[in-house]
Motif scaffolding. Structure first.
Motif, PDB file in Angstrom:
ATOM      1  N   GLU A  93       0.821  -1.207   0.000  1.00 61.34           N
ATOM      2  CA  GLU A  93       0.000   0.000   0.000  1.00 61.34           C
ATOM      3  C   GLU A  93       0.861   1.266   0.000  1.00 61.34           C
ATOM      4  N   GLY A  94       2.153   1.118   0.381  1.00 61.80           N
ATOM      5  CA  GLY A  94       3.078   2.253   0.296  1.00 61.80           C
ATOM      6  C   GLY A  94       3.379   2.635  -1.146  1.00 61.80           C
ATOM      7  N   PHE A  95       3.167   1.695  -2.078  1.00 64.23           N
ATOM      8  CA  PHE A  95       3.378   1.948  -3.505  1.00 64.23           C
ATOM      9  C   PHE A  95       2.049   2.205  -4.217  1.00 64.23           C
ATOM     10  N   ALA A  96       1.037   1.422  -3.886  1.00 61.05           N
ATOM     11  CA  ALA A  96      -0.278   1.529  -4.524  1.00 61.05           C
ATOM     12  C   ALA A  96      -1.332   1.577  -3.420  1.00 61.05           C
ATOM     13  N   PRO A  97      -1.861   2.775  -3.104  1.00 64.50           N
ATOM     14  CA  PRO A  97      -2.782   2.932  -1.958  1.00 64.50           C
ATOM     15  C   PRO A  97      -3.973   1.977  -1.976  1.00 64.50           C
ATOM     16  N   GLU A  98      -4.420   1.581  -3.174  1.00 57.59           N
ATOM     17  CA  GLU A  98      -5.583   0.688  -3.248  1.00 57.59           C
ATOM     18  C   GLU A  98      -5.309  -0.669  -2.607  1.00 57.59           C
ATOM     19  N   MET A  99      -4.031  -1.048  -2.488  1.00 55.57           N
ATOM     20  CA  MET A  99      -3.685  -2.343  -1.895  1.00 55.57           C
ATOM     21  C   MET A  99      -4.068  -2.439  -0.415  1.00 55.57           C
ATOM     22  N   LYS A 100      -4.353  -1.278   0.202  1.00 61.46           N
ATOM     23  CA  LYS A 100      -4.771  -1.315   1.620  1.00 61.46           C
ATOM     24  C   LYS A 100      -6.088  -2.063   1.792  1.00 61.46           C
ATOM     25  N   ILE A 101      -6.803  -2.278   0.690  1.00 62.50           N
ATOM     26  CA  ILE A 101      -8.089  -2.961   0.758  1.00 62.50           C
ATOM     27  C   ILE A 101      -7.959  -4.324   1.437  1.00 62.50           C
ATOM     28  N   LEU A 150     -11.479  -6.156 -11.133  1.00 67.21           N
ATOM     29  CA  LEU A 150     -11.018  -5.350  -9.992  1.00 67.21           C
ATOM     30  C   LEU A 150      -9.673  -5.872  -9.487  1.00 67.21           C
ATOM     31  N   GLY A 151      -9.559  -7.201  -9.371  1.00 65.56           N
ATOM     32  CA  GLY A 151      -8.296  -7.795  -8.932  1.00 65.56           C
ATOM     33  C   GLY A 151      -7.169  -7.491  -9.894  1.00 65.56           C
ATOM     34  N   SER A 152      -7.467  -7.550 -11.194  1.00 67.96           N
ATOM     35  CA  SER A 152      -6.457  -7.226 -12.210  1.00 67.96           C
ATOM     36  C   SER A 152      -6.048  -5.761 -12.138  1.00 67.96           C
ATOM     37  N   ALA A 153      -7.039  -4.883 -11.907  1.00 75.12           N
ATOM     38  CA  ALA A 153      -6.754  -3.442 -11.835  1.00 75.12           C
ATOM     39  C   ALA A 153      -5.844  -3.113 -10.657  1.00 75.12           C
ATOM     40  N   LEU A 154      -6.001  -3.838  -9.548  1.00 74.68           N
ATOM     41  CA  LEU A 154      -5.133  -3.620  -8.392  1.00 74.68           C
ATOM     42  C   LEU A 154      -3.683  -3.945  -8.744  1.00 74.68           C
ATOM     43  N   SER A 196     -15.558   4.463   8.082  1.00 73.35           N
ATOM     44  CA  SER A 196     -14.619   5.590   8.015  1.00 73.35           C
ATOM     45  C   SER A 196     -14.110   5.824   6.591  1.00 73.35           C
ATOM     46  N   PHE A 197     -14.270   4.828   5.713  1.00 75.79           N
ATOM     47  CA  PHE A 197     -13.829   4.974   4.320  1.00 75.79           C
ATOM     48  C   PHE A 197     -14.931   5.499   3.404  1.00 75.79           C
ATOM     49  N   ASN A 198     -16.145   5.716   3.947  1.00 77.36           N
ATOM     50  CA  ASN A 198     -17.250   6.208   3.117  1.00 77.36           C
ATOM     51  C   ASN A 198     -16.853   7.511   2.426  1.00 77.36           C
ATOM     52  N   GLY A 199     -17.202   7.606   1.143  1.00 79.65           N
ATOM     53  CA  GLY A 199     -16.912   8.841   0.407  1.00 79.65           C
ATOM     54  C   GLY A 199     -15.491   8.942  -0.111  1.00 79.65           C
ATOM     55  N   THR A 200     -14.711   7.860   0.041  1.00 78.43           N
ATOM     56  CA  THR A 200     -13.330   7.836  -0.457  1.00 78.43           C
ATOM     57  C   THR A 200     -13.223   6.771  -1.558  1.00 78.43           C
ATOM     58  N   PRO A 201     -12.137   6.807  -2.356  1.00 72.17           N
ATOM     59  CA  PRO A 201     -11.962   5.747  -3.361  1.00 72.17           C
ATOM     60  C   PRO A 201     -11.950   4.345  -2.746  1.00 72.17           C
ATOM     61  N   ILE A 202     -11.344   4.213  -1.561  1.00 75.48           N
ATOM     62  CA  ILE A 202     -11.326   2.910  -0.883  1.00 75.48           C
ATOM     63  C   ILE A 202     -12.742   2.501  -0.495  1.00 75.48           C
ATOM     64  N   GLY A 203     -13.543   3.471  -0.063  1.00 73.35           N
ATOM     65  CA  GLY A 203     -14.943   3.194   0.265  1.00 73.35           C
ATOM     66  C   GLY A 203     -15.691   2.633  -0.931  1.00 73.35           C
ATOM     67  N   GLY A 204     -15.396   3.174  -2.120  1.00 77.25           N
ATOM     68  CA  GLY A 204     -16.005   2.664  -3.340  1.00 77.25           C
ATOM     69  C   GLY A 204     -15.583   1.236  -3.626  1.00 77.25           C
ATOM     70  N   LEU A 205     -14.288   0.950  -3.398  1.00 79.20           N
ATOM     71  CA  LEU A 205     -13.784  -0.415  -3.579  1.00 79.20           C
ATOM     72  C   LEU A 205     -14.459  -1.379  -2.614  1.00 79.20           C
ATOM     73  N   ILE A 206     -14.632  -0.939  -1.367  1.00 81.32           N
ATOM     74  CA  ILE A 206     -15.289  -1.775  -0.350  1.00 81.32           C
ATOM     75  C   ILE A 206     -16.685  -2.146  -0.816  1.00 81.32           C
ATOM     76  N   GLN A 207     -17.428  -1.173  -1.312  1.00 81.73           N
ATOM     77  CA  GLN A 207     -18.789  -1.445  -1.777  1.00 81.73           C
ATOM     78  C   GLN A 207     -18.791  -2.385  -2.984  1.00 81.73           C
ATOM     79  N   ASP A 208     -17.841  -2.184  -3.898  1.00 83.62           N
ATOM     80  CA  ASP A 208     -17.753  -3.066  -5.079  1.00 83.62           C
ATOM     81  C   ASP A 208     -17.483  -4.511  -4.649  1.00 83.62           C
TER      82      ASP A 208
END
Length: 310
Positions: A82-90, A111-115, A294-306
Motif C-alpha cells: 500500500e506504500g506503492f499503490a494505496p488501493e492495496m490497503k483494501i 477489480l483484482g487485475s486493476a489492483l 470511516s472509508f465512506n466517500g473515499t476511493p477505498i470506500g467505493g472499492l469496499i462497496q464493489d
C-alpha cells in the motif's frame, strides 16, 4: 552483470527470483513449478533461478532491485504494497471477504487485475496472487475469544497503516515488528502476540511461545508475485505470454499446496499442545463496522462497496 535476465547462453533467458521464505513454504514450491512450466512453454529457452531465505535482502530491498531491473521477480505480501499503490490497503481491512470463494472471485475479477496494474507507475509489474489464507490472532498468555480480550495486548502487525488501524479497531495495541525479529519479540514480551495464517504460525515455530491460536480469520491478505517492469519490457511478446501462462499454472498449483499446508499445520500445532480456539465472529464483525464506515466517500470506500457487492 545483471542478476535479472542474465544470458549465459544467447538463446536462453534466465530470470532470477528472490524471496524471504523457507524452501518448505508452498510459495517457494510454486516458484519451482513456475520454472518448470516456463521451461516447458518456452521449449527450454527460458529458465528461473530462485534465491530463498532473504539471500538477496529484505522484501523492501528486493522491490528496489526490481525497480532498477537488477532482479526479475519477487514475492511480497499485499499489505506493505500500500506504500506503492494505496488501493492495496483494501486487503488489510478486516472482514471484507465473506469466505475463500468470495476472496478468489474478487482476485480473479477485473477489480483484482486493476489492483495489480496500479503498481506499474512504480516500475513494478504484478504477475498474480498466491494464496496466503486468513490471518488470525495468536497470544502468549490468554486466549482471544472476543474483541475485548485484545484490550491492553501488544499485537505484532505487518508494516501497514491499515493493518495497524484494523487491530486497533478490534481493541489491540498494534505494534509493527519485522518478521525475522518476531520470535525473539514474543519470547522477550516485547509483544504479547501476533496474527498470521496457520502455516506461518507453524513453520516459524511461534507456537512454542504463543500457545493460544484463535481462528477469528480477520483479514485475507494475498501474496503478490511482482516482476521488474524494466525486465518485463525487455521480454518479447511471446516470452511475456509464456511467463503469463506459467504464472497462471503456478497460482493454481500453489492454491492446492496451501489448502494441504493449512490443514497439516493446524493438526501439528494441536499435536504440540496449542489451544486452538474457534470464536464466534459476530462480535468481531460488529467491532470493525466503524472502520469500514470511516472509508465512506473515499476511493477505498467505493472499492469496499464493489467487493461487498460481488
Amino acid at each position: 552483470m545483471s542478476c535479472s535476465s542474465e544470458e549465459v547462453d544467447p538463446d536462453i533467458t534466465v530470470l532470477r527470483i528472490g524471496h524471504s521464505l523457507d524452501t518448505q513454504h508452498s510459495v517457494h514450491k510454486a516458484m519451482e513449478y513456475l520454472g518448470e512450466r516456463l521451461a516447458y512453454y518456452s521449449n527450454g529457452t527460458m529458465n528461473v533461478v530462485i534465491y530463498p531465505n532473504s539471500q538477496l535482502g529484505t522484501e523492501r530491498e528486493m522491490i528496489e532491485l526490481l525497480q532498477i531491473g537488477s532482479l526479475a521477480m519477487t514475492k511480497v505480501s499485499a499489505s506493505p504494497l500500500e506504500g506503492f499503490a494505496p488501493e492495496m490497503k483494501i486487503f488489510s481491512i478486516p472482514y471484507l471477504f465473506r469466505d475463500s470463494e468470495h476472496f478468489w472471485r474478487v482476485l480473479n475479477s477485473d477489480l483484482g487485475s486493476a489492483l495489480l496494474t496500479g503498481i506499474e507507475d512504480y516500475r513494478l509489474k504484478g504477475l498474480g496472487y498466491y494464496d496466503a489464507g486468513s490471518r488470525s490472532f495468536y497470544t502468549n498468555d490468554k486466549p482471544i475469544r472476543q474483541p475485548s480480550d485484545l484490550s491492553g495486548l501488544k499485537i505484532r502487525v505487518l508494516n501497514s497503516p491499515t493493518a495497524v488501524a484494523s487491530v486497533r479497531a478490534l481493541g489491540g495495541a498494534a505494534t509493527p515488528v519485522s518478521w525475522g525479529e518476531l520470535y525473539t519479540a514474543l519470547q522477550q514480551g516485547v509483544v504479547d502476540g501476533a496474527e498470521n495464517n496457520p502455516p506461518s504460525y507453524y513453520l516459524s515455530r511461534h507456537y512454542e511461545i504463543s500457545r493460544y491460536y484463535s481462528l477469528d480469520e480477520h483479514t485475507s491478505v494475498p501474496d503478490v508475485m511482482l516482476a521488474s517492469l524494466p525486465v518485463w519490457n525487455r521480454l518479447t511478446d511471446t516470452q511475456k505470454e509464456w511467463l503469463t501462462k506459467a504464472m497462471a499454472d503456478s497460482v493454481q498449483y500453489q492454491r492446492q499446496l496451501w489448502k494441504t499446508s493449512t490443514i497439516e499445520s493446524l493438526a501439528k500445532v494441536k499435536a504440540e499442545g496449542v489451544s486452538v480456539i474457534y470464536p464466534d465472529k459476530a462480535p468481531f464483525l460488529e467491532a470493525v463496522k466503524p472502520l469500514h464506515e470511516s472509508f465512506n466517500g473515499t476511493p477505498i470506500g467505493g472499492l469496499i462497496q464493489d467487493i461487498k457487492g460481488m
